[in-house]
Design an enzyme around this catalytic site. Structure first.
Site, PDB file in Angstrom:
ATOM      1  CD  GLU A  96       9.696  11.948  13.205  1.00  0.00           C
ATOM      2  OE1 GLU A  96      10.601  11.351  12.617  1.00  0.00           O
ATOM      3  OE2 GLU A  96       8.579  11.436  13.446  1.00  0.00           O
TER       4      GLU A  96
ATOM      5  CE  LYS B  91      -1.775   2.699   3.006  1.00  0.00           C
ATOM      6  NZ  LYS B  91      -1.748   3.996   2.284  1.00  0.00           N
TER       7      LYS B  91
ATOM      8  CB  CYS C 158      12.288   8.291  10.398  1.00  0.00           C
ATOM      9  SG  CYS C 158      13.118   6.984   9.475  1.00  0.00           S
TER      10      CYS C 158
ATOM     11  CB  SER D  34       3.284   8.824  12.346  1.00  0.00           C
ATOM     12  OG  SER D  34       2.011   8.210  12.476  1.00  0.00           O
TER      13      SER D  34
ATOM     14  CD  GLU E 188      11.773   3.391  10.147  1.00  0.00           C
ATOM     15  OE1 GLU E 188      11.861   4.229  11.090  1.00  0.00           O
ATOM     16  OE2 GLU E 188      11.611   3.717   8.969  1.00  0.00           O
TER      17      GLU E 188
END
Length: 482
Positions: A386, A179, A287, A232, A253
């Protein structure tokens, strides 16, 4: 030119979508529509999972192929991806704003290396062994493919992360339902072309672009055996909850708020490219970027001036221009999030010594100035949350112990770097960082080594032999010696 897709890649073919909903993809640079594609609905996901299940379970299916035949097919896929490198690079940069100087190596070249690595690794991997028992028997321990894997890929590195998830799955004998993120759909159609051209059997890889509800349905689908998600932390927690209830294996992850520790002997001018890459890669939409930079107090002014010059000198502009180092944010909404972090930092008392606004002369595109903050409280939102944009927080420390403490004072644990003239000292400090990965005078994922985080940065590991192992399950047969 607008690229308009009507079909979905399911069961080895481009077939009409069940869904009538459309995804509209806009250029991060021009804000104009550059493509459209179907947004897969539950019926489409059902078809994709069914195709993957058939490809996995049917007699003579992918899981029954010999290791050599699978490896050869993966190598052909690598060739076909390489043949489409220019198109992949163009689509990625157009959609998410990644400079082509980065998209070429990381979105086109690196996936090819990953496919080749796993083709070679599966050839060298022992999948069965016989162990003498401690009682009166023996045991055959076999590692078998786990089944159908749902791979949910984010927009920031769509092809790299597709390869990270699909290459070990294919090598293990698994099938995949992929996806892509709605922000980066166009390149997935190029990947589908490569899959078909490589002769990967029908249903081994299926692609269902969609939004959050598409992903949620795929994650909970009864025909899926494992989920692999990159994105996220908030979404990762929801996926972990679903997989926990289903007792379904999952690899996550997730986010990061990593720190770069500059030691008192570090040569800043000799590490310009490495520091830029570690802190601002892909416009900060990465990230693993080191958004916190920790420097000795007696080198603070020097470090501030060095970083200010680095950011002021960065070329901001069209990501399709090879000279560009910083492109736009992926969407207008995401730019708003980044600007919200900047506004919050200012309200909390941090000082923007560089940037803090939108670049002059770039009236179109979702650009944010590369921004450097000082006077940052280590407990503030800027130091803890973040940002996912070109925003850096520079903070002083008094000794290395304090630097390590500040670096570890985070709910995340994904990456980090140490900058020093003494590599052995750097390695010693790196081992004290509570993080899945750390670089010394350098940071870049390598296919041979496991990648992943601890704490709120995720579960499990990708890449390396560990990435292959995560796609395999153990099966034991007990035998009597009698």
């Amino acid at each position: 030119m607008v690229t308009d897709h009507k079909t979905l890649f399911i069961g080895g073919e481009q077939i009409p979508a069940s869904s009538t909903e459309r995804i509209e993809i806009r250029s991060a640079t021009t804000e104009e529509v550059v493509g459209t594609a179907p947004c897969a609905d539950n019926v489409d996901v059902d078809a994709a999972v069914a195709a993957a299940r058939r490809a996995f379970e049917d007699p003579g299916g992918w899981s029954a192929w010999s290791v050599e035949d699978r490896a050869s097919a993966i190598e052909r896929l690598a060739d076909e991806v390489a043949a489409r490198a220019d198109r992949i690079t163009h689509f990625v940069s157009s959609q998410n704003g990644m400079p082509t100087v980065i998209a070429g190596p990381l979105e086109s070249d690196m996936p090819v290396k990953i496919y080749r690595y796993y083709a070679d690794l599966i050839r060298r991997t022992e999948l069965e062994e016989t162990r003498p028992g401690l009682l009166c028997g023996r045991a055959i321990v076999r590692r078998a493919p786990i089944g159908v894997i749902a791979a949910i890929v984010p927009w920031n590195y769509p092809n790299l992360i597709t390869a990270i998830k699909s290459a070990p799955a294919l090598a293990a004998g698994c099938t995949v339902v992929l996806k892509p993120s709605p922000e980066t759909v166009l390149d997935s159609y190029v990947f589908a072309e490569a899959v078909a051209a490589a002769g990967i059997p029908a249903g081994v890889i299926n692609i269902v672009p969609g939004r959050a509800d598409t992903g949620s349905y795929l994650v909970s689908h009864r025909g899926v055996d494992k989920v692999s998600f990159t994105g996220s932390t908030a979404v990762g927690r929801q996926i972990a909850k679903t997989c926990g209830e289903l007792l379904r294996p999952v690899t996550l992850e997730l986010g990061g708020k990593s720190a770069a520790i500059i030691l008192d002997d570090a040569d800043l001018s000799g590490n310009i490219e490495g520091l830029f890459q570690a802190t601002l890669l892909n416009n900060g939409q990465t990230c693993v970027v080191n958004g916190r930079i920790l420097v000795p107090r007696n080198r603070f002014d020097e470090s501030r001036d060095f970083l200010a010059a680095l950011l002021n000198g960065a070329v901001v502009g069209d990501p399709l221009d090879p000279a560009t180092q910083i492109g736009p944010m992926v969407t207008e909404v995401h730019r708003g999030r980044v600007e919200g972090h900047i506004a919050r930092a200012k309200a909390d008392g941090a000082r923007a010594v560089v940037g803090g606004g939108r670049p002059a002369g770039l009236d179109r595109g979702w650009f944010v100035e590369p921004t450097l903050f000082t006077d940052v409280d280590p407990s503030s939102a800027l130091a803890q949350q973040e940002v996912f944009g070109p925003v850096l927080a520079l903070m002083p420390y008094d000794d290395v112990e304090q630097a390590v403490q500040i670096a570890n004072d985070s709910s995340y644990g994904l990456a980090g770097t140490i900058w020093t003239a003494d590599e052995a000292r750097g390695i010693e400090i790196a081992e004290q960082i509570q993080s899945g990965t750390v670089g010394v005078n350098y940071y870049m994922l390598d296919p041979v080594a496991p990648f992943g985080g601890i704490k709120a940065s995720g579960l499990g590991r990708e890449l390396g032999p560990e990435g292959l192992s995560s796609c395999l399950r153990h099966h034991t047969t007990y035998l009597s010696t009698i």
